[in-house]
Design an enzyme around this catalytic site. Structure first.
Site, PDB file in Angstrom:
ATOM      1  N   ASP A   1     -47.989 -18.045 -26.009  1.00  0.00           N
ATOM      2  CA  ASP A   1     -46.731 -17.374 -25.676  1.00  0.00           C
ATOM      3  C   ASP A   1     -45.995 -16.903 -26.927  1.00  0.00           C
ATOM      4  O   ASP A   1     -45.621 -15.750 -27.033  1.00  0.00           O
ATOM      5  CB  ASP A   1     -45.831 -18.275 -24.802  1.00  0.00           C
ATOM      6  CG  ASP A   1     -45.555 -19.664 -25.409  1.00  0.00           C
ATOM      7  OD1 ASP A   1     -46.106 -19.985 -26.492  1.00  0.00           O
ATOM      8  OD2 ASP A   1     -44.798 -20.426 -24.784  1.00  0.00           O
TER       9      ASP A   1
ATOM     10  N   ASP B   1     -44.411 -19.535 -33.902  1.00  0.00           N
ATOM     11  CA  ASP B   1     -43.175 -19.777 -34.653  1.00  0.00           C
ATOM     12  C   ASP B   1     -43.562 -20.099 -36.102  1.00  0.00           C
ATOM     13  O   ASP B   1     -43.733 -19.187 -36.911  1.00  0.00           O
ATOM     14  CB  ASP B   1     -42.416 -20.918 -33.956  1.00  0.00           C
ATOM     15  CG  ASP B   1     -41.038 -21.165 -34.535  1.00  0.00           C
ATOM     16  OD1 ASP B   1     -40.629 -20.438 -35.454  1.00  0.00           O
ATOM     17  OD2 ASP B   1     -40.349 -22.091 -34.075  1.00  0.00           O
TER      18      ASP B   1
HETATM   19  P1  IMP Z   1     -45.286 -23.308 -33.923  1.00  0.00           P
HETATM   20  O1  IMP Z   1     -46.322 -24.383 -33.895  1.00  0.00           O
HETATM   21  O2  IMP Z   1     -44.151 -23.637 -34.874  1.00  0.00           O
HETATM   22  O3  IMP Z   1     -45.848 -21.928 -34.176  1.00  0.00           O
HETATM   23  O4  IMP Z   1     -44.567 -23.317 -32.503  1.00  0.00           O
HETATM   24  C1  IMP Z   1     -45.115 -22.677 -31.394  1.00  0.00           C
HETATM   25  C2  IMP Z   1     -44.699 -23.374 -30.134  1.00  0.00           C
HETATM   26  O5  IMP Z   1     -43.306 -23.689 -30.159  1.00  0.00           O
HETATM   27  C3  IMP Z   1     -44.911 -22.444 -28.943  1.00  0.00           C
HETATM   28  O6  IMP Z   1     -46.120 -22.739 -28.312  1.00  0.00           O
HETATM   29  C4  IMP Z   1     -43.731 -22.770 -28.058  1.00  0.00           C
HETATM   30  O7  IMP Z   1     -44.105 -23.783 -27.121  1.00  0.00           O
HETATM   31  C5  IMP Z   1     -42.670 -23.325 -28.955  1.00  0.00           C
HETATM   32  N1  IMP Z   1     -41.623 -22.322 -29.273  1.00  0.00           N
HETATM   33  C6  IMP Z   1     -41.330 -21.796 -30.475  1.00  0.00           C
HETATM   34  N2  IMP Z   1     -40.312 -20.926 -30.398  1.00  0.00           N
HETATM   35  C7  IMP Z   1     -39.953 -20.897 -29.095  1.00  0.00           C
HETATM   36  C8  IMP Z   1     -38.930 -20.175 -28.360  1.00  0.00           C
HETATM   37  O8  IMP Z   1     -38.144 -19.350 -28.875  1.00  0.00           O
HETATM   38  N3  IMP Z   1     -38.872 -20.402 -27.021  1.00  0.00           N
HETATM   39  C9  IMP Z   1     -39.723 -21.279 -26.383  1.00  0.00           C
HETATM   40  N4  IMP Z   1     -40.675 -21.977 -27.039  1.00  0.00           N
HETATM   41  C10 IMP Z   1     -40.776 -21.800 -28.380  1.00  0.00           C
HETATM   42 MG    MG Z   2     -43.381 -24.739 -25.122  1.00  0.00          MG
END
Ligand code: IMP
Ligand code: MG
Length: 184
Positions: free
Chosen positions: A110, A113
């Site tokens: 989805d 981040d």
């Molecule tokens: P990362 O591991 O820091 O890239 O985070 C990714 C995960 O964080 C995604 O799979 C989402 O579940 C969650 N996430 C990050 N930003 C958002 C947001 O703005 N809304 C909802 N979920 C988010």
């Molecule tokens: Mg999530």
């Protein structure tokens, strides 16, 4: 009915600040991504691997826009963390049943981040000897991570806000909204 009234009706009283990507914008961009994926994989077996739960709506719309043979499976990863800050640890709770070896694997997510979730999953899946490994993310918070060559297909660059809807949740709420909104 105003957008706020519709959101309140769907969420039982929890409002959002504004709609960031509406249904028409999402549908148009998903069609473009489907065409790009169709063109990018001329031969070989393609396995579309959705990361649950956030990708479930995006994936179901996306695969209907890909005009080539493909298979679908899912992975469930649990990240340890609280609130809206994502942590570095990832644990696999469901392993794909489909064989990955020799296939093109397209991981569908989805939102990216920090990129930690995807980096850990890529490392884990690379061990299964796929023919290729790439990511398709609906949303990318690009300023939060460095260069990310495996992130081949991106729907939209995400604004620096917490986004919900179209699969994305806040504490499991809001996933069913048909558009993407930023939280109050
Ligand atoms: P990362 O591991 O820091 O890239 O985070 C990714 C995960 O964080 C995604 O799979 C989402 O579940 C969650 N996430 C990050 N930003 C958002 C947001 O703005 N809304 C909802 N979920 C988010
Ligand atoms: Mg999530």
């Amino acid at each position: 009915m105003s957008v706020h009234a519709e959101v309140l009706r769907r969420t039982g009283g929890r409002d959002v600040k504004s709609i960031v990507f509406d249904e028409a914008a999402l549908a148009a961009r998903v069609r473009e991504l489907g065409a790009a994926i169709t063109a990018a994989y001329p031969d070989g077996e393609l396995l579309v691997l959705g990361l649950l739960k956030g990708s479930f709506i995006f994936l179901s719309d996306l695969v209907r826009c890909v005009e080539r043979p493909l298979q679908i499976d899912f992975i469930v990863a649990s990240s340890y963390g609280r609130g809206t800050i994502s942590s570095g640890e990832v644990k696999l709770l469901y392993d794909p049943e489909t064989k990955l070896e020799g296939k093109h694997i397209l991981l569908v997510e989805d939102i990216v981040d920090s990129g930690n979730t995807m980096r850990r999953l890529l490392a884990l899946l690379a061990g299964r000897r796929p023919k290729s490994l790439a990511i398709c993310a609906l949303l990318d918070k690009a300023e939060k991570h460095g260069p990310f060559p495996d992130l081949k297909f991106i729907g939209f660059e995400a604004p620096p806000a917490f986004l919900v809807g179209y699969g994305l949740d806040h504490a499991e709420d809001f996933r069913h909204l048909p558009f993407i909104a930023d939280l109050m």
